[in-house]
Design a protein around this motif. Structure first.
Motif, short mmCIF file in Angstrom:
data_model
loop_
_atom_site.label_atom_id
_atom_site.label_comp_id
_atom_site.label_asym_id
_atom_site.label_seq_id
_atom_site.Cartn_x
_atom_site.Cartn_y
_atom_site.Cartn_z
N UNK A 116 27.96 41.74 35.55
CA UNK A 116 28.09 40.28 35.60
C UNK A 116 27.56 39.68 36.90
N UNK A 117 28.07 40.12 38.03
CA UNK A 117 27.65 39.51 39.31
C UNK A 117 26.18 39.79 39.60
N UNK A 118 25.69 40.97 39.23
CA UNK A 118 24.28 41.29 39.46
C UNK A 118 23.39 40.38 38.63
N UNK A 119 23.77 40.12 37.37
CA UNK A 119 22.99 39.22 36.52
C UNK A 119 22.97 37.80 37.09
N UNK A 128 31.16 31.81 42.27
CA UNK A 128 32.44 31.81 42.99
C UNK A 128 33.41 32.66 42.18
N UNK A 129 34.30 33.37 42.88
CA UNK A 129 35.22 34.29 42.21
C UNK A 129 36.65 33.90 42.57
N UNK A 130 37.40 33.48 41.57
CA UNK A 130 38.81 33.12 41.78
C UNK A 130 39.69 34.32 41.46
N UNK A 131 40.39 34.83 42.51
CA UNK A 131 41.34 35.93 42.34
C UNK A 131 42.78 35.41 42.29
N UNK A 132 43.02 34.38 43.07
CA UNK A 132 44.39 33.86 43.24
C UNK A 132 44.42 32.39 42.83
N UNK A 133 45.58 31.95 42.39
CA UNK A 133 45.74 30.57 41.94
C UNK A 133 45.30 29.57 43.01
N UNK A 134 45.53 29.91 44.26
CA UNK A 134 45.14 29.01 45.35
C UNK A 134 43.62 28.86 45.45
N UNK A 135 42.86 29.81 44.90
CA UNK A 135 41.39 29.69 44.91
C UNK A 135 40.93 28.47 44.13
#
Length: 165
Positions: A116-119, A128-135
């Motif tokens: 995914x990220x390579x594509x 952008x990558x959201x890991x946590x709700x605060x993201x």
């Protein structure tokens, strides 16, 4: 405010009037919130590239749009992203459930996560990558950036962000 309501509120704030979605268990809450929102016209799509085409039509009609989809279908959207949205400089926020990472219970989802990220990087799509709700606090600025630069932008949301399955 729930994370689903916050995402929809940010879309409304940035005048996103049409959202296409493809079903995903992780995204079910935000899709339900979009269904309840009177300011957003929701069009469920059968496939992700069909959804991008609907968003392109909305853009050409003067309406801001977004797509909510799963990363496993990113492969089928490459041609549409490149020859339609990028070629014609169409802003398109893509909220993408990032299946196949830590916490993923379905083995076949892992294979697309690897690519995914390579594509997205190869397509020069800001990601952008959201890991946590605060993201999700960044979503407002990401939407502003998307409509300023007239490009598709990917927002990956993993199982940790959605608190598992």
């Amino acid at each position: 405010m729930s994370i689903d309501a916050k995402i929809v509120a940010d879309l409304v704030k940035h005048e996103v009037g049409l959202v296409t979605t493809v079903p995903c268990k992780q995204l079910a809450g935000v899709i339900a919130e979009i269904d309840r929102c009177e300011d957003i016209h929701h069009i469920p799509a059968n496939k992700e590239d069909e959804g991008i085409g609907i968003c392109a039509g909305a853009f050409m009609g003067g309406k801001r749009s977004a797509i909510i989809m799963q990363n496993t279908a990113l492969g089928v959207t490459v041609n549409t992203l490149v020859t339609l949205t990028q070629f014609y400089r169409m802003p398109l926020p893509m909220l993408i459930s990032y299946r196949g990472e830590l916490g993923e219970p379905v083995a076949c989802q892992v294979e697309m996560a690897v690519h995914t990220k390579a594509l997205l990087n190869q397509l020069h799509i800001p990601t952008y990558h959201f890991h946590h709700e605060s993201d999700a606090e960044e979503l407002d600025r990401i939407l502003q950036y998307t409509f300023m630069c007239m490009k598709p932008v990917a927002i990956l949301t993993d199982a940790t962000f959605w608190k598992g399955y």
